[in-house]
Design a protein around this motif. Structure first.
Motif, PDB file in Angstrom:
ATOM      1  N   ARG A 113       0.819  -1.215   0.000  1.00  0.00           N
ATOM      2  CA  ARG A 113       0.000   0.000   0.000  1.00  0.00           C
ATOM      3  C   ARG A 113       0.846   1.255   0.000  1.00  0.00           C
ATOM      4  O   ARG A 113       0.357   2.336  -0.343  1.00  0.00           O
ATOM      5  N   THR A 114       2.102   1.150   0.383  1.00  0.00           N
ATOM      6  CA  THR A 114       2.980   2.308   0.417  1.00  0.00           C
ATOM      7  C   THR A 114       4.300   1.968  -0.268  1.00  0.00           C
ATOM      8  O   THR A 114       4.704   0.805  -0.345  1.00  0.00           O
ATOM      9  N   ARG A 175       6.115  11.352  -6.139  1.00  0.00           N
ATOM     10  CA  ARG A 175       5.373  10.972  -4.938  1.00  0.00           C
ATOM     11  C   ARG A 175       3.908  11.350  -5.110  1.00  0.00           C
ATOM     12  O   ARG A 175       3.535  12.141  -5.973  1.00  0.00           O
ATOM     13  N   GLY A 176       3.057  10.773  -4.279  1.00  0.00           N
ATOM     14  CA  GLY A 176       1.628  11.055  -4.338  1.00  0.00           C
ATOM     15  C   GLY A 176       0.819   9.776  -4.219  1.00  0.00           C
ATOM     16  O   GLY A 176       1.347   8.688  -3.969  1.00  0.00           O
ATOM     17  N   ALA A 177      -0.486   9.909  -4.390  1.00  0.00           N
ATOM     18  CA  ALA A 177      -1.411   8.775  -4.347  1.00  0.00           C
ATOM     19  C   ALA A 177      -1.760   8.354  -5.773  1.00  0.00           C
ATOM     20  O   ALA A 177      -2.162   9.194  -6.586  1.00  0.00           O
ATOM     21  N   GLU A 179      -3.593   5.265  -8.443  1.00  0.00           N
ATOM     22  CA  GLU A 179      -4.583   4.204  -8.570  1.00  0.00           C
ATOM     23  C   GLU A 179      -4.164   3.244  -9.685  1.00  0.00           C
ATOM     24  O   GLU A 179      -3.849   3.669 -10.791  1.00  0.00           O
ATOM     25  N   ARG A 205      -4.692   0.798  -4.630  1.00  0.00           N
ATOM     26  CA  ARG A 205      -4.183   2.139  -4.387  1.00  0.00           C
ATOM     27  C   ARG A 205      -2.811   2.023  -3.733  1.00  0.00           C
ATOM     28  O   ARG A 205      -2.599   1.202  -2.837  1.00  0.00           O
ATOM     29  N   ASN A 207       0.369   4.558  -2.172  1.00  0.00           N
ATOM     30  CA  ASN A 207       0.842   5.886  -1.787  1.00  0.00           C
ATOM     31  C   ASN A 207       2.367   5.898  -1.859  1.00  0.00           C
ATOM     32  O   ASN A 207       3.029   5.063  -1.245  1.00  0.00           O
ATOM     33  N   TYR A 209       5.692   7.827  -0.979  1.00  0.00           N
ATOM     34  CA  TYR A 209       6.206   8.822  -0.058  1.00  0.00           C
ATOM     35  C   TYR A 209       7.635   9.203  -0.452  1.00  0.00           C
ATOM     36  O   TYR A 209       8.288   8.486  -1.217  1.00  0.00           O
ATOM     37  N   GLN A 351       1.927  11.802   5.931  1.00  0.00           N
ATOM     38  CA  GLN A 351       0.603  11.748   5.313  1.00  0.00           C
ATOM     39  C   GLN A 351       0.155  13.117   4.827  1.00  0.00           C
ATOM     40  O   GLN A 351      -0.539  13.238   3.816  1.00  0.00           O
ATOM     41  N   PHE A 354       2.948  14.098   1.554  1.00  0.00           N
ATOM     42  CA  PHE A 354       3.390  13.257   0.430  1.00  0.00           C
ATOM     43  C   PHE A 354       2.635  13.536  -0.861  1.00  0.00           C
ATOM     44  O   PHE A 354       3.158  13.283  -1.955  1.00  0.00           O
ATOM     45  N   ASP A 355       1.411  14.056  -0.785  1.00  0.00           N
ATOM     46  CA  ASP A 355       0.631  14.328  -1.994  1.00  0.00           C
ATOM     47  C   ASP A 355       0.462  15.821  -2.252  1.00  0.00           C
ATOM     48  O   ASP A 355      -0.497  16.235  -2.919  1.00  0.00           O
TER      49      ASP A 355
END
Length: 507
Positions: A113-114, A175-177, A179, A205, A207, A209, A351, A354-355
């Motif tokens: 997830r990360t 970096r960022g979120a 999909e 998803r 993320n 960092y 959190q 990072f986005d």
């Protein structure tokens, strides 16, 4: 006479019939191509090179028929055979691979997830064949923008009722979120005349960092007393051996000389003395996410460098027992993390930042400092990281930072433009190059070695740098601490400034 007219009419009729029949092969060829058009538009089934080879046979026979009309029957049989074979192969592929929804192909993905920026992460795709045919072709995973995959494609040869596992290394360059929403397959028909492109929905998803390897490097160097390798200076803390504050439990990074052996014996647990210089203080980072931070350096924006340095300084401050907060702003407030201590605060800062990306908007410093004054009443080290390129922008920054003195301890971090410094040094470098080319002789006059454009460019850059130094001097005269560093070299000066503030008890 009548006989000749009848013979002429018969010959004309035969010629017209031959001319009509000569167009028949092309009509058959057009009818043969209609399934291709329908397949491409509605079923995403496309012909392969082998299909084109069969079609070329029909084209050659059609050309021969123009010169030899007797080959019409053979041509019709060949066209009909090609049509029947391609149609059967198309139906075998279409229904064998699950019809319109491709329900017989089951796919699953396993991905962390990360992840960290520019650090490969492993993703696993599992395909199960529950169709009535053997799946042959290739497939690939969804690849978001700013990602690369190795390998990007996987070969597929999967019998009925079997499954295959494909492993890829995904590397994020931003970096960022993100999909991951689909998996793409390309399946070939049993006779290899058709290939079908299938898109299977599968949502995950991830993320990304900033790379936190620098934090582990700092912790390791701190334990071995080698922080000077990354540019962090040892600063002697005034009064650290006399200003006792309290006793607390021993941690792995504490100096063994601070162990209170009497309290340790009473509690049957290692206990250390904590001094006044280690008292909990507050740090607040203000990250400018406006147009001033959009420039790129080494593939990173100025905001990326600022965020990396801020997280490093936050890590050091949290290790010292201080409280750290953050405000991200441009034309509005994007994120606010109240100052807190503890290991969990580092995750909150990650959190929040990072986005965050630089935006092509004018930053509202008034809105950011108003938010700071309304939320943070206690004296804090307020660190504003930004860039100055014009007098209007610099005047606003100087005014707002100066107004903080007395209530807070302001720290202005102005990022240097390396291209500007290189341009200012261009005449000097060019003269050295000319001297080296002359075998060590004295460098010729500037007007003989440097063109006018380079001179004007260097003069303009020097003038901007002189103005920039005046801005920094004005900040210092108003009681504002300042850090002036290149973006890729910001971490060490920022940490050193924080340690100096702690050592001198400026808060």
């Amino acid at each position: 006479m009548l006989f000749h007219l009848a013979q002429s009419a018969t010959a004309s009729g035969v010629a017209e019939e031959i001319q009509w029949l000569s167009g028949l092969p092309w009509l058959l060829l057009l009818l043969l191509s209609l399934p291709l058009v329908v397949a491409a538009l509605y079923t995403r089934v496309f012909p392969t090179g082998l299909w084109a080879s069969l079609l070329s046979v029909s084209i050659v026979l059609s050309v021969l028929f123009v010169f030899s009309p007797q080959a019409l029957v053979v041509l019709a049989m060949v066209d009909g055979l090609i049509f029947v074979v391609t149609l059967i192969d198309f139906l075998l592929l279409w229904w064998g691979s699950g019809g319109h929804r491709a329900t017989g192909i089951v796919v699953s993905r396993h991905i962390p997830r990360t992840g960290s920026l520019r650090v490969p992460i492993e993703t696993t795709l599992t395909l199960q064949n529950q169709t009535s045919m053997r799946l042959i072709g290739d497939f690939c995973d969804d690849l978001p923008e700013h990602f690369t995959a190795e390998p990007s494609m996987h070969d597929l040869d999967l019998a009925r009722g079997m499954e295959t596992i494909a492993i890829s290394q995904l590397t994020a360059h931003r970096r960022g979120a993100f999909e991951l929403e689909r998996c793409y397959l390309r399946i070939k028909s049993p006779l290899r005349l058709w290939q079908r492109q299938i898109t299977l929905p599968i949502h995950n998803r991830v993320n990304i960092y900033p790379d936190m390897k620098q934090l582990s490097d700092y912790a390791m160097l701190a334990r071995t007393n080698r922080l000077s390798l990354i540019g962090v200076r040892r600063t002697r803390r005034i009064g650290q051996d006399s200003d006792f504050e309290r006793l607390r439990d021993y941690t792995r990074d504490d100096n063994y000389r601070h162990i209170d052996w009497r309290s340790t014996a009473k509690r049957n647990k290692l206990t250390v003395r904590q001094f006044q210089s280690d008292q909990s203080q507050r740090l607040i980072f203000m990250l400018d996410c406006g147009r001033m931070m959009t420039n790129q350096r080494d593939g990173y924006s100025l905001l990326d460098h600022a965020l990396n340095a801020s997280l490093m300084m936050a890590y050091v401050a949290l290790q010292q027992g201080d409280s750290v907060g953050m405000i991200c702003f441009s034309d509005r407030i994007h994120a606010y993390i109240p100052p807190r201590g503890g290991a969990s605060q580092m995750n909150r800062l990650l959190q929040a930042g990072f986005d965050q990306f630089p935006r092509m908007v004018e930053s509202r410093y008034d809105l950011a400092f108003l938010h700071l004054n309304s939320r943070c009443k206690r004296r804090s080290l307020v660190t504003l990281i930004t860039n100055v390129i014009d007098e209007v922008n610099s005047a606003v920054i100087v005014d707002y930072l100066s107004n903080l003195t007395g209530t807070h301890l302001p720290l202005g971090v102005l990022l240097r433009d390396r291209e500007m410094f290189d341009a200012a040094d261009a005449p000097h470098n060019a003269a050295l190059a000319a001297a080296a080319a002359g075998g060590g002789t004295e460098a010729p006059h500037y007007t003989e070695t440097i063109d006018d454009f380079t001179m004007y460019r260097a003069a303009a850059a020097a003038d901007i740098l002189l103005w920039r130094e005046e801005v920094l001097t004005g900040l210092r005269h108003r009681g504002v601490l300042s850090v002036d560093a290149f973006p890729d070299e910001l971490t060490a000066p920022l940490v050193n400034q924080y340690l100096e503030v702690k050592a001198k008890h400026l808060l």
